[in-house]
Enzyme design. Structure first.
Site, PDB file in Angstrom:
ATOM      1  N   THR A   1       5.601  -0.191  -6.429  1.00 18.67           N
ATOM      2  CA  THR A   1       5.972   0.615  -7.608  1.00 18.67           C
ATOM      3  C   THR A   1       7.481   0.712  -7.777  1.00 18.67           C
ATOM      4  O   THR A   1       8.000   0.706  -8.889  1.00 18.67           O
ATOM      5  CB  THR A   1       5.380   2.034  -7.463  1.00 18.67           C
ATOM      6  OG1 THR A   1       3.971   1.928  -7.534  1.00 18.67           O
ATOM      7  CG2 THR A   1       5.860   2.969  -8.551  1.00 18.67           C
TER       8      THR A   1
ATOM      9  N   SER B   1       1.318  -3.708  -3.328  1.00 17.66           N
ATOM     10  CA  SER B   1       0.961  -3.748  -1.902  1.00 17.66           C
ATOM     11  C   SER B   1      -0.543  -3.738  -1.667  1.00 17.66           C
ATOM     12  O   SER B   1      -0.996  -3.955  -0.544  1.00 17.66           O
ATOM     13  CB  SER B   1       1.640  -2.618  -1.125  1.00 17.66           C
ATOM     14  OG  SER B   1       0.991  -1.381  -1.322  1.00 17.66           O
TER      15      SER B   1
ATOM     16  N   THR C   1       3.508   1.716  -1.875  1.00 17.48           N
ATOM     17  CA  THR C   1       3.092   2.809  -0.988  1.00 17.48           C
ATOM     18  C   THR C   1       1.634   2.682  -0.529  1.00 17.48           C
ATOM     19  O   THR C   1       1.254   3.275   0.472  1.00 17.48           O
ATOM     20  CB  THR C   1       3.259   4.182  -1.675  1.00 17.48           C
ATOM     21  OG1 THR C   1       2.431   4.232  -2.842  1.00 17.48           O
ATOM     22  CG2 THR C   1       4.697   4.444  -2.049  1.00 17.48           C
ATOM     23  N   ASP C   2       0.828   1.906  -1.262  1.00 17.35           N
ATOM     24  CA  ASP C   2      -0.611   1.936  -0.966  1.00 17.35           C
ATOM     25  C   ASP C   2      -0.947   1.440   0.438  1.00 17.35           C
ATOM     26  O   ASP C   2      -1.818   1.995   1.102  1.00 17.35           O
ATOM     27  CB  ASP C   2      -1.386   1.117  -2.014  1.00 17.35           C
ATOM     28  CG  ASP C   2      -1.374   1.802  -3.378  1.00 17.35           C
ATOM     29  OD1 ASP C   2      -1.022   2.999  -3.439  1.00 17.35           O
ATOM     30  OD2 ASP C   2      -1.712   1.146  -4.376  1.00 17.35           O
TER      31      ASP C   2
HETATM   32  N1  ASP Z   1       0.071   0.107  -6.201  1.00 13.67           N
HETATM   33  C1  ASP Z   1       1.418   0.346  -5.759  1.00 13.67           C
HETATM   34  C2  ASP Z   1       1.666  -0.479  -4.496  1.00 13.67           C
HETATM   35  O1  ASP Z   1       1.229  -0.101  -3.459  1.00 13.67           O
HETATM   36  C3  ASP Z   1       1.629   1.797  -5.488  1.00 13.67           C
HETATM   37  C4  ASP Z   1       3.023   2.179  -5.041  1.00 13.67           C
HETATM   38  O2  ASP Z   1       3.869   1.382  -4.677  1.00 13.67           O
HETATM   39  O3  ASP Z   1       3.294   3.409  -5.053  1.00 13.67           O
HETATM   40  O4  ASP Z   1       2.263  -1.521  -4.575  1.00 13.67           O
END
Ligand code: ASP
Length: 325
Positions: free
Chosen positions: A12, A54, A85-86
């Site tokens: 993100t 991710s 973050t995932d």
């Molecule tokens: N879907 C995103 C990822 O994990 C979520 C994030 O980065 O907060 O790449």
């Protein structure tokens, strides 16, 4: 001035809007352009080996990132990885096993909102991470929402709030407070860094739910060398599955009996449903380790050895604060 390598992998933090939703788009140079203050305290080079949501990260990416850090280890004072973050907690745990005893900070960070969004947390997280990477002796860790969490202790516990990560069964190791690092847990590392280059990715998690068909054990067992059974409470196996454990033991699978309760960990010695299987099948238990660490540690352990006693020894040897029990 400290010399930092920024490793951008997507997530993100680097996302832009598309017709189909957010997707990673920004280059590492563009990310750095959004935090001009960093120039006052460090010199940053940047690479972008991946540009993924991710959700798409897998163990081959962990090996690639570890190799990239190994190849650049002597040239930099610290490393900052921008990551979605995932699956960030899995990557931080995996890197904790693949790169041990590093005194140079290896910091993973990300954001809940893209760096170009007005109310973003990305700029603060990136600046805090660069600052931490400059000022501390440290192992692999996550810097997010002003908190510094050991790489083996993080879990994503919120999907939207800025404090997305919790440190499970262990205190935060530090905080970045108004541009200063306040360290709570002293860093102890012995000897030179150790890099390993293999993982056995044939590791699976089977989550028990009441009434799960017993055949699920054989199906999972056929797909893996190491099976982590996520049981209930402090841990136990329902009567209906005992013969399934016999079959897994006969097939030589490494079985870990974990708990699906996120806080406080397992203790198979408490109840008959736990004790009887732990002794009989010589099951491993994660105690206070997170699921993310249990999965990646088992991949790392089974990538190093197939010997039952050595598997136990490595699994129960603490790495980067992963296990206190
Ligand atoms: N879907 C995103 C990822 O994990 C979520 C994030 O980065 O907060 O790449």
């Amino acid at each position: 001035m400290k010399h930092i390598l920024l490793i951008a992998t997507g997530g993100t933090i680097a996302c832009a809007k598309t017709q189909d939703g957010l997707a990673p788009a920004l280059s590492p140079g563009q990310l750095l352009g959004r935090v001009p203050d960093a120039r006052s305290f460090c010199q940053v080079d940047a690479v972008q080996p991946l540009n993924l949501d991710s959700t798409n990260i897998n163990p081959s990416h962990w090996l690639l990132l570890a190799k990239l850090i190994e190849e650049n280890y002597s040239r930099y004072d610290g490393f900052v990885l921008c990551h979605g973050t995932d699956t960030l907690a899995y990557s931080a745990a995996a890197l904790s096993y693949l790169i041990q005893n590093t005194g140079k900070p290896i910091v993973l960070t990300g954001a809940q909102k893209p760096i170009d969004q007005e109310d973003t947390d990305a700029r603060q997280n990136l600046l805090d991470s660069l600052r931490y990477a400059c000022h501390q002796d440290s192992g692999v860790c996550i810097v997010f929402g002003s908190r510094v969490i050991a790489g083996t202790r993080a879990k994503k516990t919120r999907t939207k709030s800025y404090n997305a990560f919790s440190s499970i069964n262990f205190p935060d190791i530090a905080e970045v407070r108004d541009r200063r690092v306040v360290r709570f847990i002293p860093w102890e590392h012995q000897g030179p860094p150790q890099f390993t280059h293999s993982l056995n990715t044939r590791v699976m998690v089977l989550k028990l739910t009441p009434g799960l068909p017993p055949e699920a054990f054989a199906s999972a067992g056929a797909l893996c060398d190491g099976l982590i059974i996520e049981s209930y409470g402090v841990g136990g196996i329902p009567d209906a599955y005992l013969s399934q454990l016999d079959a897994l033991a006969r097939a030589g699978k490494t079985v870990v009996l974990a708990t699906q309760v996120p806080q406080e960990g397992s203790d198979l010695s408490v109840y008959q449903v736990g004790q009887r299987v732990k002794e009989r099948y010589r099951l491993l238990e994660p105690y206070d380790m997170t699921l993310e660490s249990t999965v990646t540690k088992l991949m790392w352990v089974l990538g190093q050895t197939q010997d039952g006693e050595e598997i136990r020894r490595l699994f129960y040897t603490p790495v980067n604060y992963d296990l206190l029990f």
